[in-house]
Design a protein around this motif. Sequence first.
Motif, PDB file in Angstrom:
ATOM      1  N   PHE A 157      -0.961  -5.607  -5.299  1.00 25.22           N
ATOM      2  CA  PHE A 157      -0.333  -5.602  -3.974  1.00 25.22           C
ATOM      3  C   PHE A 157      -1.357  -5.414  -2.862  1.00 25.22           C
ATOM      4  CE2 PHE A 157      -0.437  -1.409  -2.181  1.00 25.22           C
ATOM      5  CZ  PHE A 157      -0.585  -0.562  -3.250  1.00 25.22           C
ATOM      6  N   ILE A 215       4.938  -4.752  -2.989  1.00 19.97           N
ATOM      7  CA  ILE A 215       5.845  -3.597  -2.950  1.00 19.97           C
ATOM      8  C   ILE A 215       6.775  -3.668  -1.733  1.00 19.97           C
ATOM      9  CG2 ILE A 215       4.331  -2.056  -4.257  1.00 19.97           C
ATOM     10  CD1 ILE A 215       3.371  -0.848  -1.644  1.00 19.97           C
ATOM     11  N   ASP A 271       7.441  -1.727   0.581  1.00 22.53           N
ATOM     12  CA  ASP A 271       6.885  -1.258   1.852  1.00 22.53           C
ATOM     13  C   ASP A 271       6.016  -2.314   2.533  1.00 22.53           C
ATOM     14  OD1 ASP A 271       7.085   1.000  -0.347  1.00 22.53           O
ATOM     15  OD2 ASP A 271       7.699   1.833   1.601  1.00 22.53           O
ATOM     16  N   ARG A 289      13.884  -3.047  -7.230  1.00 21.96           N
ATOM     17  CA  ARG A 289      13.247  -2.894  -5.918  1.00 21.96           C
ATOM     18  C   ARG A 289      13.913  -3.739  -4.831  1.00 21.96           C
ATOM     19  NH1 ARG A 289       6.812  -2.622  -6.958  1.00 21.96           N
ATOM     20  NH2 ARG A 289       6.858  -0.375  -6.919  1.00 21.96           N
ATOM     21  N   LYS A 334      15.791  -3.317   2.819  1.00 24.21           N
ATOM     22  CA  LYS A 334      15.797  -2.277   3.834  1.00 24.21           C
ATOM     23  C   LYS A 334      14.504  -2.312   4.645  1.00 24.21           C
ATOM     24  CE  LYS A 334      16.527   2.689   4.286  1.00 24.21           C
ATOM     25  NZ  LYS A 334      16.425   3.970   3.605  1.00 24.21           N
ATOM     26  N   ARG A 377      12.944  -2.885   9.117  1.00 27.65           N
ATOM     27  CA  ARG A 377      12.740  -1.538   9.653  1.00 27.65           C
ATOM     28  C   ARG A 377      12.222  -1.533  11.093  1.00 27.65           C
ATOM     29  NH1 ARG A 377      12.598   3.569   7.596  1.00 27.65           N
ATOM     30  NH2 ARG A 377      12.608   2.954   5.411  1.00 27.65           N
ATOM     31  N   ASP A 410      11.168   8.557   4.705  1.00 26.65           N
ATOM     32  CA  ASP A 410      11.848   7.847   3.629  1.00 26.65           C
ATOM     33  C   ASP A 410      10.929   7.737   2.399  1.00 26.65           C
ATOM     34  OD1 ASP A 410      13.892   6.102   2.513  1.00 26.65           O
ATOM     35  OD2 ASP A 410      12.488   4.452   2.898  1.00 26.65           O
ATOM     36  N   GLN A 411       9.654   7.421   2.641  1.00 30.37           N
ATOM     37  CA  GLN A 411       8.715   7.287   1.524  1.00 30.37           C
ATOM     38  C   GLN A 411       8.514   8.625   0.810  1.00 30.37           C
ATOM     39  OE1 GLN A 411       5.528   5.508   3.799  1.00 30.37           O
ATOM     40  NE2 GLN A 411       6.190   3.422   3.365  1.00 30.37           N
ATOM     41  N   ARG A 444      11.561   9.330  -1.241  1.00 34.70           N
ATOM     42  CA  ARG A 444      11.582   8.506  -2.464  1.00 34.70           C
ATOM     43  C   ARG A 444      10.585   9.039  -3.480  1.00 34.70           C
ATOM     44  NH1 ARG A 444      10.090   3.387   0.329  1.00 34.70           N
ATOM     45  NH2 ARG A 444       9.941   2.331  -1.674  1.00 34.70           N
ATOM     46  N   ARG A 445       9.479   9.578  -3.025  1.00 33.74           N
ATOM     47  CA  ARG A 445       8.505  10.167  -3.948  1.00 33.74           C
ATOM     48  C   ARG A 445       9.067  11.434  -4.577  1.00 33.74           C
ATOM     49  NH1 ARG A 445       6.434  11.094  -7.710  1.00 33.74           N
ATOM     50  NH2 ARG A 445       4.396  12.007  -8.139  1.00 33.74           N
ATOM     51  N   LEU A 446       9.655  12.295  -3.747  1.00 31.94           N
ATOM     52  CA  LEU A 446      10.169  13.566  -4.260  1.00 31.94           C
ATOM     53  C   LEU A 446      11.316  13.352  -5.237  1.00 31.94           C
ATOM     54  CD1 LEU A 446      10.042  15.698  -0.977  1.00 31.94           C
ATOM     55  CD2 LEU A 446       8.568  15.957  -2.993  1.00 31.94           C
ATOM     56  N   SER A 447      12.085  12.300  -4.994  1.00 32.17           N
ATOM     57  CA  SER A 447      13.210  12.039  -5.889  1.00 32.17           C
ATOM     58  C   SER A 447      12.769  11.320  -7.154  1.00 32.17           C
ATOM     59  CB  SER A 447      14.249  11.175  -5.171  1.00 32.17           C
ATOM     60  OG  SER A 447      13.776   9.836  -5.106  1.00 32.17           O
ATOM     61  N   GLY A 448      11.526  10.887  -7.191  1.00 31.23           N
ATOM     62  CA  GLY A 448      11.036  10.202  -8.375  1.00 31.23           C
ATOM     63  C   GLY A 448      11.195   8.695  -8.325  1.00 31.23           C
ATOM     64  N   GLU A 449      11.807   8.188  -7.258  1.00 34.72           N
ATOM     65  CA  GLU A 449      11.958   6.746  -7.144  1.00 34.72           C
ATOM     66  C   GLU A 449      10.588   6.059  -7.054  1.00 34.72           C
ATOM     67  OE1 GLU A 449      14.642   5.603  -3.963  1.00 34.72           O
ATOM     68  OE2 GLU A 449      13.677   3.643  -3.845  1.00 34.72           O
ATOM     69  N   GLU A 457       3.552   8.341  -8.480  1.00 33.98           N
ATOM     70  CA  GLU A 457       2.368   8.722  -7.704  1.00 33.98           C
ATOM     71  C   GLU A 457       1.491   7.494  -7.443  1.00 33.98           C
ATOM     72  OE1 GLU A 457       1.997  11.374  -6.110  1.00 33.98           O
ATOM     73  OE2 GLU A 457      -0.061  11.100  -5.406  1.00 33.98           O
ATOM     74  N   GLU A 498       2.405   4.489  -7.006  1.00 35.61           N
ATOM     75  CA  GLU A 498       2.989   3.683  -5.928  1.00 35.61           C
ATOM     76  C   GLU A 498       2.901   4.393  -4.586  1.00 35.61           C
ATOM     77  OE1 GLU A 498       6.445   1.260  -8.333  1.00 35.61           O
ATOM     78  OE2 GLU A 498       6.757   3.380  -7.911  1.00 35.61           O
ATOM     79  N   ARG A 502       0.679   6.768  -3.660  1.00 39.03           N
ATOM     80  CA  ARG A 502      -0.668   7.074  -3.165  1.00 39.03           C
ATOM     81  C   ARG A 502      -1.086   6.158  -2.020  1.00 39.03           C
ATOM     82  NH1 ARG A 502      -3.426   6.766  -7.716  1.00 39.03           N
ATOM     83  NH2 ARG A 502      -3.082   8.934  -8.263  1.00 39.03           N
ATOM     84  N   LEU A 545       3.134  18.738  -6.847  1.00 39.09           N
ATOM     85  CA  LEU A 545       3.538  17.607  -6.013  1.00 39.09           C
ATOM     86  C   LEU A 545       3.924  18.040  -4.607  1.00 39.09           C
ATOM     87  CD1 LEU A 545       4.417  14.629  -5.547  1.00 39.09           C
ATOM     88  CD2 LEU A 545       6.669  15.305  -6.400  1.00 39.09           C
ATOM     89  N   ARG A 546       4.730  19.052  -4.499  1.00 41.67           N
ATOM     90  CA  ARG A 546       5.303  19.381  -3.197  1.00 41.67           C
ATOM     91  C   ARG A 546       4.284  20.023  -2.258  1.00 41.67           C
ATOM     92  NH1 ARG A 546      10.914  19.174  -3.530  1.00 41.67           N
ATOM     93  NH2 ARG A 546      11.170  20.507  -1.713  1.00 41.67           N
ATOM     94  N   ASN A 554       7.950  15.048 -12.435  1.00 45.40           N
ATOM     95  CA  ASN A 554       7.694  15.034 -11.000  1.00 45.40           C
ATOM     96  C   ASN A 554       7.392  16.402 -10.411  1.00 45.40           C
ATOM     97  OD1 ASN A 554       7.355  12.904  -9.403  1.00 45.40           O
ATOM     98  ND2 ASN A 554       9.381  12.967  -8.475  1.00 45.40           N
ATOM     99  N   ILE A 558       1.025  16.418 -10.151  1.00 41.61           N
ATOM    100  CA  ILE A 558       0.390  15.104 -10.068  1.00 41.61           C
ATOM    101  C   ILE A 558      -0.922  15.126 -10.818  1.00 41.61           C
ATOM    102  CG2 ILE A 558      -0.069  13.234  -8.446  1.00 41.61           C
ATOM    103  CD1 ILE A 558       0.459  15.181  -6.185  1.00 41.61           C
TER     104      ILE A 558
END
Lengths: 157, 551, 107
Positions: A67, A96, A98, A117, A123, A127, B21-22, B25-30, B33, B35, B37, C16-17, C59, C62
């Motif tokens: 990407f 990706i 984004d 995806r 979405k 944006r 939003d990003q 999505r990271r915290l939720s695991g969607e 890492e 992707e 980074r 992570l957090r 999660n 990292i």
Amino acid sequence: MKRINLTGRALSDVALTVFDQSPEAAQELAGKNAPYGLILTTETAYSDLDPELIEKADLIAIDFPAFGDGRGFSLAVRLRKDFNFTGELRATGPVIPDQAQFLLRAGFDSVDTDDARAAAFQKAAGRFTAFYQTDYTGNTSVAHTRHGPSQRERKAS
Amino acid sequence: MYAYDPYDKEIVNTRVEEFRDQVNRRLSGELTEEEFRPLRLMNGLYLQLHAYMLRVAIPYGTLSSVQMRRLALIARKYDKGYGHFTTRQNIQYNWPKLVDTPDILLDLADVEMHAIQTSGNCIRNVTTDQFSGATADEIADPRPYAELIRQWSTFHPEFSFLPRKFKIAITGAPSDRAAVKWHDIGLVVRKNDAGDIGFEVLVGGGMGRTPVIAKTIRDFIPEADLLGYLEAILRVYNEQGRRDNKYKARIKILVEALGSDTFADLVEKEWQTTRHHPIDVPEAEIKRIEAFFAPPPLEVLPEQDPAVDELAANNFLFHAFLKNNVRPHKVPGHVNVTISLKPHGGIPGDATDAQMDLVADLADTYSLGEIRVSHEQNLILPHVARRDLPELYEALSRSGLGTANVGLISDIIACPGLDYCALANARSIPIAQNLAKRFDDITRLQDIGELKVKISGCINSCGHHHAGHIGILGVDRKGEEVYQLLLGGSGAEDASKAQILGPGFDENGIVDAVETVVAVYLGERQDGEKFLETYRRIGADPFKEAVYEAH
Amino acid sequence: MAKKPVGPQMILANCLREGRALFFGRDGAWHAEPALADVAEGDGLDALMAKARAFADANNVIDPVFIPAEQKDDHYYPAHIKHVMQAKGPSVRPDLGYQVSPDWERR
Ligand code: SF4
């Protein structure tokens, strides 16, 4: 795999052939007298492209090996700007969500991505609504919109 | 100063929401890492040794007092009460939590600041002369052009995934205080015979493993054509820059490989095909941006002030401050005051929240609410009336901000090094501290005169060691921190690459070696010569002999 | 494939957090103190990494990586200066980081 329509144009379903710069390959495509699509990799140098072959294609897919391989964006701009390509431009490979708006604005119409995806792609594609650059979807840079309606009509191509 | 209009606001606010939003999505695991980074990097969020690090842009090094107070607030609210000003006119926070970063960005957006493109393979924060708009030696204030470039390069649809990072610097003065020759693109404002403004364009400068000084590819590009020409450079680089090896991916390698003439031809050809394309902004837009940088309304005052002279005669440190930290403004009776962030024993470039607040207050009282940040990691009050200097100096000294060492051997550039940075091989900060300890006497510092020491903790060269009169590079020798000594670099208009003197030293040895180098200079210098002049006249050998004989 | 690390190893990751550097402990949890870290060698490495990686997959942390460990007194500590730095905090700011105390962040 899901095909995302970024621009809303009618998407082409012609078969794709890997671009081959040899004159014979070009002749064969031209000789068939049927609509065709080409696959270009990001390695393709625009100077190797046969202008006629490009201009007449219905569909061109630019395949991103990664990407972050931004050559695909410049290649897209080249096709629109230097080759007057008006057919469908598709991004394939691991792009990706984004990047959706970057792709759209560099001249891509569609993206192939995995199903998971697709929603994120849709979405992300809408944006931002203000842009600092005039682009290939007809967005005018704010540098121009700031200075009156006459500038608003300006398009990139 | 530039003020956002509704378009600018919308773009920056949308970015904050996108990043929120990003992060979610990271915290939720969607997002994994891998992707996430590159997404966080594009927003200046790194993962360092101890924590995340957030790099915030200070476009062209200009801050209002309101913005500075916000930087202080962020240091207090989300970090550990301090920030680090970098060599690229950014500020770095060393301890933010990932979960807090969207709120930090929102707090920044509120004062028209952001972390956009402070990292990643894109066009980075455009840097410039810290004295822009306030110095007599400039042809034009470069900041309107820097703002123009900032806007053009922000979320550029074609140039956001370059082979490597891309740094642009611009100077409006022939004295180069922005190190333009060490940048991917350096721009120098010029005036042609007709009196029109334009730019000399240099490309392919850079540090890192392969230090290269930029080469001029065009003597004059008219103002109106600037963005179109930059676009042509970026397109050629984006297409032809190497992507197979990240150490060879910077534009300097492409320019060296093609030769600067061939590169210039390619750019010229591309530019000719796109000229007058809508990339060129309307003249009215340039005028609009320029209006924000109109010369400040300062009244002409007497050049001399008896109170200043009296204090200087009686207070040795103020005398030194006047000599080293103060330089003339373009409006008579005014000065630019550099606030040294290099107190002896301190951490180069670090400022506490209280210091940031104080500088903001002082800017309001003495400098029309304006502050600058230099690539040498100091702060500047650009528009100070000379007669206010005694009061200002008093206030600065009381808060540990009165160090009178600007341009001297203890005004050291140092990157964070192994104390913070995940890429580091060795610590930089303790070397700077030990050097300042060794050269702690202001009389001695002044006798040594202008001497720029620059320290990097690894070959990435964030501490600009290649451009140091004395450069120090930390390397890792089997787990030990070892320091190489380089001499003769310059980041100014006479840019030169520093050369390695010989084998490296340990933490103490490097300080001794610098002291020996200084002694050789003091012994060899002829009437009023600066260190660099002596070095250029006598070459490296006398230094080498003295340094390595002692060992 | 990366070579198998030689000698005793512990696992370091960032949470992570918050981003803080943490060691994978003998009790199967993550700790600021390297003295609590689990140490493995040779054939034991894969099993240790598998346990640690579960937290990355869930999660919480990292980039768990092996880092060389060396024994001092009764405990193992990171051998390389970089990891020592991560265990403690910046050497130039003794008032910050886990060198202050293991619960520094929460105090
Ligand atoms: S020069 Fe190296 S050690 Fe210093 S900040 Fe840059 S990457 Fe880190």
